[in-house]
Enzyme design. Structure first.
Site, PDB file in Angstrom:
ATOM      1  N   GLU A  24      -4.671   3.694  -4.922  1.00 49.10           N
ATOM      2  CA  GLU A  24      -4.762   3.523  -6.214  1.00 49.10           C
ATOM      3  C   GLU A  24      -6.009   3.921  -6.783  1.00 49.10           C
ATOM      4  OE1 GLU A  24      -3.572  -0.606  -5.846  1.00 49.10           O
ATOM      5  OE2 GLU A  24      -1.463   0.160  -5.168  1.00 49.10           O
TER       6      GLU A  24
ATOM      7  N   GLU B 114      -1.440   3.787   4.963  1.00 44.38           N
ATOM      8  CA  GLU B 114      -0.704   3.377   3.850  1.00 44.38           C
ATOM      9  C   GLU B 114       0.141   4.463   3.232  1.00 44.38           C
ATOM     10  OE1 GLU B 114      -2.001  -0.698   2.332  1.00 44.38           O
ATOM     11  OE2 GLU B 114      -3.329   1.058   1.113  1.00 44.38           O
TER      12      GLU B 114
ATOM     13  N   SER C 218       4.376  -2.352   1.600  1.00 44.38           N
ATOM     14  CA  SER C 218       5.532  -3.403   1.700  1.00 44.38           C
ATOM     15  C   SER C 218       5.829  -3.998   2.980  1.00 44.38           C
ATOM     16  CB  SER C 218       6.711  -2.529   1.127  1.00 44.38           C
ATOM     17  OG  SER C 218       6.812  -2.023  -0.118  1.00 44.38           O
TER      18      SER C 218
ATOM     19  N   HIS D 240      -8.314   3.329  -1.195  1.00 45.13           N
ATOM     20  CA  HIS D 240      -7.175   2.902  -1.606  1.00 45.13           C
ATOM     21  C   HIS D 240      -6.556   3.749  -2.556  1.00 45.13           C
ATOM     22  CE1 HIS D 240      -3.706   0.843  -2.796  1.00 45.13           C
ATOM     23  NE2 HIS D 240      -3.971  -0.332  -1.926  1.00 45.13           N
TER      24      HIS D 240
ATOM     25  N   GLY E 144       4.122  -1.095  -2.650  1.00 44.97           N
ATOM     26  CA  GLY E 144       4.529  -1.890  -3.778  1.00 44.97           C
ATOM     27  C   GLY E 144       5.994  -1.582  -4.197  1.00 44.97           C
TER      28      GLY E 144
ATOM     29  N   ASN F 148      -4.915  -7.623   0.269  1.00 42.72           N
ATOM     30  CA  ASN F 148      -5.399  -6.937  -0.926  1.00 42.72           C
ATOM     31  C   ASN F 148      -4.872  -7.750  -2.009  1.00 42.72           C
ATOM     32  OD1 ASN F 148      -6.415  -5.017  -2.619  1.00 42.72           O
ATOM     33  ND2 ASN F 148      -5.059  -3.427  -1.676  1.00 42.72           N
TER      34      ASN F 148
ATOM     35  N   LYS G 226      -5.680  -6.897  -5.043  1.00 40.76           N
ATOM     36  CA  LYS G 226      -5.640  -6.044  -6.120  1.00 40.76           C
ATOM     37  C   LYS G 226      -6.082  -6.847  -7.236  1.00 40.76           C
ATOM     38  CE  LYS G 226      -2.222  -3.396  -3.837  1.00 40.76           C
ATOM     39  NZ  LYS G 226      -1.074  -2.314  -4.031  1.00 40.76           N
TER      40      LYS G 226
HETATM   41  P1  PGA Z   1       1.716  -3.885  -0.974  1.00 38.35           P
HETATM   42  O1  PGA Z   1       0.379  -3.160  -0.961  1.00 38.35           O
HETATM   43  O2  PGA Z   1       1.968  -4.563   0.285  1.00 38.35           O
HETATM   44  O3  PGA Z   1       2.274  -4.534  -2.083  1.00 38.35           O
HETATM   45  O4  PGA Z   1       2.832  -2.631  -0.920  1.00 38.35           O
HETATM   46  C1  PGA Z   1      -0.233  -2.716   0.072  1.00 38.35           C
HETATM   47  C2  PGA Z   1      -1.519  -2.053  -0.484  1.00 38.35           C
HETATM   48  O5  PGA Z   1      -1.704  -1.318  -1.664  1.00 38.35           O
HETATM   49  O6  PGA Z   1      -2.557  -2.278   0.219  1.00 38.35           O
END
Ligand code: PGA
Length: 258
Positions: free
Chosen positions: A103, A173, A219, A101, A179, A11, A13
């Site tokens: 976000e 998640e 992460s 997601h 992140g 992803n 982003k």
């Molecule tokens: P990350 O993000 O691996 O940077 O923690 C995962 C995601 O939001 O899909």
């Protein structure tokens, strides 16, 4: 033996230019990671990158490598300024779409009800929905994450019938792990994945539940992917930061092979 698919989905982003994205895929392809059998890799790029990403994936020439989008709208066309339809995404070679997601839920107020409409639209086009769920830190601290995630699933995907839900990829998640560099422990990941699978089994039966791919995200990186993916109910990962560098993403792809 496990028959369901393993998937590593990157992803990106809101990162990389189209040219940087293409260069990243080309670099990943030079490592020639083994992607075969039940394993798939998906590159979920920004909308503006998809056509170029699709060309890069096509020149890689591995049918197990797919192009994905990070969002879509559920209406087929019309006056929805700034939105994108599934036909538009398919014209760019997209075969998977991330929805829900955290976000998008947090910054763009996406509700369980909206995601229900999106999942229906994606399945109607025979595309793969990658449906995200997961709890914020205060819910984890209160130890009510199971109820929280169950409600997300019930309100957005449990209206589907068995033939439909089997095509949905679920990505768990935990928001506190996205992140942040704080990964869920393998036990926390496995416990939630097993819980999600038990909900699926209660509603659709064990055979259907065993066919459904459940990814871990938050992460996940080159160092921890192998252990996470070795868990019985963890069928790969949805990868943010570590998907932006060829070496780490290749290591995570290879972690699918055990
Ligand atoms: P990350 O993000 O691996 O940077 O923690 C995962 C995601 O939001 O899909």
């Amino acid at each position: 033996m496990k028959m369901r698919k393993n998937i590593v989905a990157g992803n990106w982003k809101m990162n990389l230019t189209p040219a940087e994205g293409v260069a990243l895929i080309n670099e990943i392809a030079t490592f020639n990671p083994a992607i075969s059998g039940n394993n798939q890799v998906v590159f979920c790029a920004p909308f503006t990158h998809l056509s170029e990403v699709n060309k890069a994936v096509a020149s890689w020439g591995n049918a197990k490598v797919l192009v994905g989008a990070q969002n879509c709208y559920y209406q087929p066309s019309g006056a929805y300024t700034g939105e994108i339809s599934l036909d538009m995404l398919m014209a760019c070679g997209v075969s998977a779409v991330i929805i829900g997601h955290s976000e998008r839920r947090l910054y763009f107020a996406e509700s369980n009800e909206l995601l229900r409409l999106k999942v229906d639209a994606i399945l109607a086009k025979q595309l793969m929905p990658i449906f995200c769920c997961g709890e914020p830190l205060e819910i984890r601290n209160a130890n009510t994450q199971n109820e929280y995630v169950a409600a997300q699933l019930q309100e957005s995907i449990f209206h589907l019938n068995a033939a439909e839900i089997i095509k949905v990829v679920i990505a768990y998640e935990p928001i506190w792990a996205i992140g942040t560099g704080v990964t869920a422990s393998t036990q926390q990941a496995q416990d939630m994945h097993a819980f999600i699978r038990s909900l699926l089994a209660d509603k659709y039966g064990a055979d259907v539940a065993n066919e459904i791919t459940i990814l871990y995200g938050g992460s996940c990186n080159a160092a921890n992917a192998k252990e996470l993916f070795s868990q019985a109910d963890v069928d790969g990962g949805l990868i943010g930061g570590a998907a932006l560098k060829a070496e780490s993403f290749v290591a995570i792809i290879n972690a699918m092979n055990g």
